[in-house]
Write a protein that holds these residues in place. Structure first.
Motif, short mmCIF file in Angstrom:
data_model
loop_
_atom_site.label_atom_id
_atom_site.label_comp_id
_atom_site.label_asym_id
_atom_site.label_seq_id
_atom_site.Cartn_x
_atom_site.Cartn_y
_atom_site.Cartn_z
N LYS A 72 -39.39 30.54 2.07
CA LYS A 72 -40.61 30.07 1.41
C LYS A 72 -40.59 28.55 1.24
O LYS A 72 -41.63 27.90 1.36
CB LYS A 72 -40.76 30.74 0.04
CG LYS A 72 -42.09 30.42 -0.63
CD LYS A 72 -42.31 31.23 -1.89
CE LYS A 72 -41.44 30.75 -3.02
NZ LYS A 72 -41.79 31.41 -4.30
N ASP A 73 -39.40 27.98 0.97
CA ASP A 73 -39.35 26.52 0.78
C ASP A 73 -39.67 25.79 2.08
O ASP A 73 -40.23 24.69 2.07
CB ASP A 73 -37.99 26.08 0.24
CG ASP A 73 -36.84 26.43 1.18
OD1 ASP A 73 -36.95 27.41 1.93
OD2 ASP A 73 -35.82 25.73 1.15
N GLU A 98 -47.38 29.90 -8.42
CA GLU A 98 -47.37 31.10 -7.60
C GLU A 98 -48.09 32.20 -8.36
O GLU A 98 -47.77 32.48 -9.52
CB GLU A 98 -45.93 31.55 -7.29
CG GLU A 98 -45.24 30.67 -6.26
CD GLU A 98 -45.87 30.80 -4.88
OE1 GLU A 98 -46.48 31.83 -4.61
OE2 GLU A 98 -45.72 29.87 -4.09
N ALA A 138 -44.41 33.14 4.34
CA ALA A 138 -42.98 33.19 4.63
C ALA A 138 -42.55 34.59 5.04
O ALA A 138 -41.79 34.78 6.00
CB ALA A 138 -42.18 32.72 3.40
N LEU A 187 -46.16 23.30 5.36
CA LEU A 187 -47.58 23.49 5.09
C LEU A 187 -48.16 22.28 4.36
O LEU A 187 -49.27 21.82 4.65
CB LEU A 187 -47.81 24.76 4.27
CG LEU A 187 -49.27 25.09 3.91
CD1 LEU A 187 -50.15 25.16 5.16
CD2 LEU A 187 -49.32 26.41 3.15
N ASN A 188 -47.41 21.74 3.42
CA ASN A 188 -47.87 20.54 2.71
C ASN A 188 -48.00 19.34 3.65
O ASN A 188 -48.88 18.49 3.46
CB ASN A 188 -46.92 20.21 1.56
CG ASN A 188 -47.17 21.08 0.34
OD1 ASN A 188 -48.25 21.63 0.17
ND2 ASN A 188 -46.17 21.21 -0.51
N ASP A 239 -50.04 23.54 -6.25
CA ASP A 239 -49.19 24.15 -5.24
C ASP A 239 -47.98 24.83 -5.86
O ASP A 239 -47.45 25.79 -5.34
CB ASP A 239 -48.73 23.09 -4.24
CG ASP A 239 -47.80 23.67 -3.19
OD1 ASP A 239 -48.25 24.58 -2.48
OD2 ASP A 239 -46.66 23.21 -3.09
N ASN A 277 -47.66 30.81 -0.20
CA ASN A 277 -46.44 30.45 0.53
C ASN A 277 -45.53 31.65 0.76
O ASN A 277 -44.95 31.81 1.83
CB ASN A 277 -45.68 29.35 -0.21
CG ASN A 277 -46.44 28.04 -0.27
OD1 ASN A 277 -47.31 27.79 0.56
ND2 ASN A 277 -46.12 27.19 -1.23
N VAL A 299 -41.81 26.98 4.40
CA VAL A 299 -43.27 27.08 4.51
C VAL A 299 -43.93 26.05 3.63
O VAL A 299 -44.85 25.34 4.05
CB VAL A 299 -43.74 28.50 4.11
CG1 VAL A 299 -45.27 28.54 3.98
CG2 VAL A 299 -43.29 29.52 5.13
N LYS A 300 -43.46 25.95 2.40
CA LYS A 300 -44.04 25.00 1.44
C LYS A 300 -43.98 23.57 1.98
O LYS A 300 -44.96 22.82 1.94
CB LYS A 300 -43.30 25.10 0.11
CG LYS A 300 -43.78 24.12 -0.94
CD LYS A 300 -42.96 24.30 -2.22
CE LYS A 300 -43.35 23.26 -3.26
NZ LYS A 300 -42.56 23.41 -4.50
#
Length: 249
Positions: free
Chosen positions: A63-64, A121, A56, A70-71, A118, A52, A66-67
């Motif tokens: 990043k949040d 990291e 990002a 993407l999920n 997920d 992620n 993208v997370k």
């Protein structure tokens, strides 16, 4: 500078493109899919480690975000998880080429579903991918629809090697995207990956011993060029001596 095919291109099956423009996804999700295309099919492979944080940084978004998006794509079965993440590597993802499994209706009825692993990291290892790849000859064009094979050039393999060792030496995720062009240029000019790694190990150890810290690959560039130049000069001299020996022999 205008974009040119000879500088690299990405082969994408028409069926995937047609399914995408018929699927209800938002802009962020579409950009993530394009990013995945670039770092999978763009390097002639069907999946790759993509964390992620890396996505990002490459896209220039949080990043949040993208997370979350993407999920949703994973939940919609547009993106497929080939391998879950661990403490040392990001999960391996790619586009699900079985478009009949896609379910865009889930995007409006479900939130960001958590995928096992997920939240983890990776802390070390080569998470990043190489910069733009090379040219795929017409005779090697093949379908990504069924049995896509992983094919990488020697230069890409060398990049991955340098990237991985940079991450090991510096205890980080790997090379920064801003350093990719420099590494690619060195490799394209014939600098060996092992030479680059040796210089990194030597200069990094000296820097740490002196109480300093290396902030980017550019710290090594001049030393790598000097060592490569010296190696080339030595090879040239040896070639002359060999020639003289043959003439005198």
């Amino acid at each position: 500078m205008a974009a040119q095919l000879e500088n690299g291109y990405t082969l994408i099956a028409h069926e995937l493109l047609e399914s995408l423009y018929k699927t209800r996804i938002n802009g962020s999700q579409a950009n993530i899919i394009m990013f995945i295309f670039r770092f999978t099919y763009g390097f002639h492979r069907k999946s790759h480690e993509l964390g992620n944080a890396f996505i990002a940084e490459g896209m220039g978004i949080r990043k949040d975000q993208v997370k979350r998006e993407l999920n949703k794509l994973i939940d919609m079965k547009i993106v497929k998880v080939f391998e879950e993440s661990t403490h040392v590597k990001a999960r391996v993802i790619g586009i699900n080429t079985n478009t009949a499994e896609w379910d865009s209706n889930k995007k409006s009825t479900q939130g960001a579903k958590k995928t096992p692993g997920d939240e983890i990291e990776p802390t070390v290892g080569a998470n990043q991918s190489p910069p733009p790849g090379g040219y795929l000859p017409p005779q090697d064009i093949y379908s990504f629809k069924d049995n896509l094979k992983d094919i990488t050039t020697d230069e890409n393999n060398d990049f991955e090697k340098v990237n991985k060792e940079y991450g090991r030496i510096h205890q980080c995720m790997g090379l920064k995207p801003s350093d990719w062009p420099t590494v690619t240029e060195l490799l394209s000019k014939g600098v060996q990956a092992d030479l680059i790694i040796n210089v990194m190990e030597e200069k990094h150890a000296k820097k740490v011993e002196d109480g300093g810290k290396v902030h980017s690959f550019s710290f090594y560039t001049n030393a790598i060029k000097e060592k490569h130049k010296g190696k080339g000069a030595k090879s040239s001299r040896m070639s002359i001596f060999d020639e003289l020996e043959r003439e005198l022999g």
